[in-house]
Design a protein around this motif. Structure first.
Motif, PDB file in Angstrom:
ATOM      1  N   ASP A 142      41.598  65.577  74.721  1.00 53.22           N
ATOM      2  CA  ASP A 142      42.612  65.449  75.652  1.00 53.22           C
ATOM      3  C   ASP A 142      43.839  66.223  74.750  1.00 53.22           C
ATOM      4  O   ASP A 142      44.797  66.051  75.115  1.00 53.22           O
ATOM      5  CB  ASP A 142      42.914  63.945  75.577  1.00 53.22           C
ATOM      6  N   ASN A 152      45.563  69.211  73.415  1.00 52.82           N
ATOM      7  CA  ASN A 152      45.484  70.791  73.777  1.00 52.82           C
ATOM      8  C   ASN A 152      45.894  71.573  72.734  1.00 52.82           C
ATOM      9  O   ASN A 152      47.169  71.540  72.212  1.00 52.82           O
ATOM     10  CB  ASN A 152      46.387  71.212  74.970  1.00 52.82           C
ATOM     11  N   ASP A 173      50.700  67.149  78.931  1.00 58.03           N
ATOM     12  CA  ASP A 173      49.654  67.110  77.982  1.00 58.03           C
ATOM     13  C   ASP A 173      50.075  67.006  76.465  1.00 58.03           C
ATOM     14  O   ASP A 173      51.039  67.087  76.181  1.00 58.03           O
ATOM     15  CB  ASP A 173      48.781  68.422  78.270  1.00 58.03           C
ATOM     16  N   LYS A 174      49.242  66.512  75.554  1.00 62.58           N
ATOM     17  CA  LYS A 174      49.311  66.364  74.267  1.00 62.58           C
ATOM     18  C   LYS A 174      49.000  68.051  73.823  1.00 62.58           C
ATOM     19  O   LYS A 174      48.235  68.620  74.054  1.00 62.58           O
ATOM     20  CB  LYS A 174      48.449  65.556  73.657  1.00 62.58           C
TER      21      LYS A 174
END
Length: 317
Positions: free
Chosen positions: A162, A164, A228-229
């Motif tokens: 999860d 990025n 997003d992370k």
């Protein structure tokens, strides 16, 4: 003696004095000074608004709504949309231009001059971006050569999908096992020059007095806009540039357990000549001295533990 006609002979009271011209043709000096002072004051007022957005004191959406209100707010109303966008964290000139193209707003437009549809489109975009950015994190991982940044990043890529991970561009040649587009984008000097010229890099630097490394910005903007992370694995110079461009980023400095261990890792990987190893170790001493500039320091004694500590920062307050 030649006779003069009325057209040849000027009236007796006509002189070269132009004081009879309209005032706007020859404004008094005091008016010009006052206009210059007013222009300077207006620029300073707009600069103050941009500084408030950059520092987080005001949101871009607040400024836009103020410009569209009935209140007498000349600084907000005369602020260019482009300047408002580039005041926001993570938006550079190229990104601002792309956003304005999507919203069909001309580059010269000021907030107060937007039409109803343009105001609605801009307000919706600013509101959506605010919601997404509030739930996302940007972590920057840096540290001295051979400290294990790549190994920690690879562990995060494998065990924490999860997150990025940004892929950097570099002008150096691939090392054994490295894959283009996965570990790095391997480009030549001409392509790297083009990326700089087209403002496609969030940061870039010459590392170890040899090769250039840089972080392509468009994929990062897309990921952050999606909530997003995102993690960047870059060098010290690049981390400083990201800190200036994106103040919300959490900067992490990866440390070796000891200096002797750092030397052992560098020599043990066998990817550099003895001369290159010496140069990198001298650079590492300078890099280690800059660790206090970072938000968090993590000792890489165990790859899995260090990776977990980095990932935990995405949920830390």
């Amino acid at each position: 003696m030649t006779d003069q006609t009325p057209a040849d002979q000027a009236p007796a009271d006509q002189t070269s004095d132009r004081s009879d011209l309209p005032a706007h043709r020859n404004p008094p000096e005091v008016d010009r000074v006052a206009a210059a002072r007013a222009a300077v004051a207006a620029r300073r007022a707009r600069a103050a608004v941009k500084a408030q957005v950059a520092s987080g004191e005001r949101s871009a959406l607040e400024v836009a709504r103020a410009a569209w209100s009935d209140e007498d707010l000349p600084a907000e109303k005369s602020l260019r949309v482009r300047d408002l966008l580039t005041s926001m964290s993570g938006i550079g000139p190229a990104r601002a231009e792309a956003v304005m193209g999507e919203l069909r707003i001309a580059p010269s437009k000021r907030l107060g001059g937007l039409g109803t549809r343009q105001r609605t489109a801009l307000a919706d975009w600013l509101a959506a971006r605010g919601r997404k950015r509030g739930a996302s994190k940007l972590v920057v991982l840096a540290g001295p050569t051979a400290v294990g940044k790549g190994t920690v990043s690879a562990h995060i890529r494998e065990h924490f999908p999860d997150v990025n991970l940004s892929v950097s561009a570099t002008t150096r040649k691939p090392r054994p096992g490295e894959v283009d587009g996965v570990h790095y984008y391997f480009v030549d000097d001409a392509e790297f020059d083009r990326m700089i010229r087209d403002r496609e890099l969030l940061e870039w630097a010459v590392v170890h007095n040899s090769y250039r490394y840089g972080t392509p910005r468009p994929p990062i903007d897309r990921a952050l806009d999606a909530g997003d992370k995102v993690m960047l694995e870059i060098d010290l110079q690049g981390a400083r540039q990201v800190r200036d461009a994106m103040p919300e980023a959490v900067l992490v400095f990866l440390l070796p357990p000891t200096w002797e261990e750092l030397v052992r890792r560098l020599i043990g990987r066998g990817t550099e000549s003895a001369e290159e190893q010496t140069r990198r170790l001298e650079t590492a001493k300078v890099e280690l001295a800059a660790q206090d500039e970072f938000d968090v320091r993590i000792v890489n004694s165990d790859v899995g533990t260090a990776a977990r500590e980095v990932v935990d920062l995405f949920s830390a307050p």
